[in-house]
Design a protein around this motif. Structure first.
Motif, PDB file in Angstrom:
ATOM      1  N   GLY A  18       0.804  -1.213   0.000  1.00  0.00           N
ATOM      2  CA  GLY A  18       0.000   0.000   0.000  1.00  0.00           C
ATOM      3  C   GLY A  18       0.839   1.266   0.000  1.00  0.00           C
ATOM      4  N   ALA A  19       2.149   1.127   0.189  1.00  0.00           N
ATOM      5  CA  ALA A  19       3.028   2.295   0.109  1.00  0.00           C
ATOM      6  C   ALA A  19       2.909   2.965  -1.253  1.00  0.00           C
ATOM      7  N   LEU A  20       2.605   2.184  -2.274  1.00  0.00           N
ATOM      8  CA  LEU A  20       2.415   2.765  -3.606  1.00  0.00           C
ATOM      9  C   LEU A  20       1.238   3.736  -3.614  1.00  0.00           C
ATOM     10  N   SER A  21       0.199   3.406  -2.832  1.00  0.00           N
ATOM     11  CA  SER A  21      -0.955   4.307  -2.781  1.00  0.00           C
ATOM     12  C   SER A  21      -0.599   5.617  -2.097  1.00  0.00           C
ATOM     13  N   VAL A  22       0.332   5.580  -1.128  1.00  0.00           N
ATOM     14  CA  VAL A  22       0.768   6.813  -0.473  1.00  0.00           C
ATOM     15  C   VAL A  22       1.380   7.764  -1.491  1.00  0.00           C
ATOM     16  N   LEU A  23       2.228   7.217  -2.336  1.00  0.00           N
ATOM     17  CA  LEU A  23       2.875   8.040  -3.347  1.00  0.00           C
ATOM     18  C   LEU A  23       1.866   8.572  -4.363  1.00  0.00           C
ATOM     19  N   ILE A  24       0.967   7.689  -4.800  1.00  0.00           N
ATOM     20  CA  ILE A  24      -0.022   8.098  -5.809  1.00  0.00           C
ATOM     21  C   ILE A  24      -0.970   9.147  -5.244  1.00  0.00           C
ATOM     22  N   TRP A  25      -1.449   8.928  -4.010  1.00  0.00           N
ATOM     23  CA  TRP A  25      -2.380   9.882  -3.395  1.00  0.00           C
ATOM     24  C   TRP A  25      -1.708  11.230  -3.186  1.00  0.00           C
ATOM     25  N   CYS A  48       8.280   5.545   3.914  1.00  0.00           N
ATOM     26  CA  CYS A  48       7.227   4.533   3.797  1.00  0.00           C
ATOM     27  C   CYS A  48       7.574   3.513   2.722  1.00  0.00           C
ATOM     28  N   LEU A  49       8.047   4.004   1.583  1.00  0.00           N
ATOM     29  CA  LEU A  49       8.384   3.114   0.470  1.00  0.00           C
ATOM     30  C   LEU A  49       9.546   2.204   0.827  1.00  0.00           C
ATOM     31  N   LEU A  50      10.583   2.759   1.472  1.00  0.00           N
ATOM     32  CA  LEU A  50      11.748   1.964   1.852  1.00  0.00           C
ATOM     33  C   LEU A  50      11.369   0.902   2.883  1.00  0.00           C
ATOM     34  N   GLY A  51      10.574   1.289   3.890  1.00  0.00           N
ATOM     35  CA  GLY A  51      10.147   0.324   4.895  1.00  0.00           C
ATOM     36  C   GLY A  51       9.302  -0.784   4.304  1.00  0.00           C
ATOM     37  N   ILE A 111      -7.964   8.499  12.370  1.00  0.00           N
ATOM     38  CA  ILE A 111      -7.038   7.535  11.782  1.00  0.00           C
ATOM     39  C   ILE A 111      -6.881   6.308  12.678  1.00  0.00           C
ATOM     40  N   SER A 112      -6.802   6.522  13.980  1.00  0.00           N
ATOM     41  CA  SER A 112      -6.653   5.391  14.897  1.00  0.00           C
ATOM     42  C   SER A 112      -7.878   4.493  14.878  1.00  0.00           C
ATOM     43  N   ILE A 113      -9.059   5.091  14.695  1.00  0.00           N
ATOM     44  CA  ILE A 113     -10.284   4.285  14.633  1.00  0.00           C
ATOM     45  C   ILE A 113     -10.296   3.417  13.381  1.00  0.00           C
ATOM     46  N   CYS A 114     -10.109   4.061  12.209  1.00  0.00           N
ATOM     47  CA  CYS A 114     -10.211   3.293  10.971  1.00  0.00           C
ATOM     48  C   CYS A 114      -9.039   2.319  10.811  1.00  0.00           C
ATOM     49  N   TYR A 181      -2.110   7.606   7.728  1.00  0.00           N
ATOM     50  CA  TYR A 181      -3.027   6.466   7.720  1.00  0.00           C
ATOM     51  C   TYR A 181      -2.303   5.193   7.303  1.00  0.00           C
ATOM     52  N   TYR A 182      -1.441   5.303   6.305  1.00  0.00           N
ATOM     53  CA  TYR A 182      -0.727   4.120   5.830  1.00  0.00           C
ATOM     54  C   TYR A 182       0.133   3.516   6.938  1.00  0.00           C
ATOM     55  N   VAL A 183       0.862   4.361   7.652  1.00  0.00           N
ATOM     56  CA  VAL A 183       1.764   3.867   8.696  1.00  0.00           C
ATOM     57  C   VAL A 183       0.984   3.209   9.832  1.00  0.00           C
ATOM     58  N   VAL A 184      -0.060   3.880  10.323  1.00  0.00           N
ATOM     59  CA  VAL A 184      -0.835   3.345  11.453  1.00  0.00           C
ATOM     60  C   VAL A 184      -1.602   2.098  11.025  1.00  0.00           C
TER      61      VAL A 184
END
Length: 229
Positions: A18-25, A48-51, A111-114, A181-184
């Motif tokens: 899903g790191a790809l979605s972070v970059l795209i978004w 995010c991408l490296l991790g 973010i913590s909820i979802c 959101y991606y990280v959490v």
């Protein structure tokens, strides 16, 4: 398509992609919404991408599941039931106590909820996807009550997750929300997956450490600490 991916690969492999979605978004937010992406934002996306690459390279193999009841037996283990209880209690408290007061000022509330509820939805969607895959392969899983139990869990958790994710995006810039959101969400999902499938065992941790380019002295120190409890 994400649901199909969970049927053929472990969550610890699919979710980090899903790191790809972070970059795209982030790019779409900057282009269509004219949101400014500063140096710190670019650094966060790169991290995010490296991790994610590291997680994908060292992800354990998926479980060989023959029936949906096998996943149900894993899901009713005390440790995973405890995790589900903690998620339920935490999300309920956040929804009814914290969100009305701080939801519009602190993005981590929604973010913590979802993310926490989303980790349960990922486990449910993986189970339901495996049931569908086995059914297509000739082993009908829709005659088993456990399939519908996972389906109900999937619907309830996904609706809750999407509701608060939409609220977050409505209140805060997309370039800020996406990475957070991606990280959490990834952290919660990996934790749920490790608990459900027993991913935290000494052998796998030491094997993963040996594959990483960690200085030998530090690697041996971590391994000794794990073995000694």
């Amino acid at each position: 398509m994400n649901s199909i991916a969970y049927a053929f690969a472990p969550a610890v492999l699919v979710t980090p992609l899903g790191a790809l979605s972070v970059l795209i978004w982030t790019v779409m937010g900057a282009y269509f919404l004219h949101e400014e992406v500063r140096t710190l934002g670019r650094l966060g996306c790169a991290t995010c991408l490296l991790g994610s690459i590291m997680l994908v390279l060292h992800a354990p193999p998926d479980e060989d599941i023959q029936t949906i009841d096998e996943i149900l037996n894993l899901a009713i283990q005390p440790l995973f039931l405890l995790y589900c209880s903690l998620v339920t209690g935490f999300s309920t408290y956040m929804i009814y106590v914290v969100a009305p007061k701080s939801g519009r000022t602190n993005p981590l509330v929604y973010i913590s909820i979802c993310s926490s509820v989303g980790s349960i939805s990922v486990m449910a969607v993986k189970a339901f996807s495996i049931a569908a895959k086995l059914t297509v392969g000739g082993e009908n899983q829709f005659s088993r009550p456990s399939t519908y139990a996972f389906l109900i869990t999937l619907v309830v958790s996904t609706l809750t997750q999407m509701n608060y994710l939409n609220k977050t995006v409505d209140e805060f810039p997309a370039s800020l929300i996406n990475a957070m959101y991606y990280v959490v969400f990834t952290t919660c999902t990996l934790s749920a997956s490790f608990i459900l499938y027993g991913g935290f065992n000494t052998t796998e941790v030491i094997t993963t450490l040996s594959r990483l380019r960690v200085p030998s002295q530090l690697r041996h120190s971590i391994a000794d600490t794990i073995e000694n409890g």
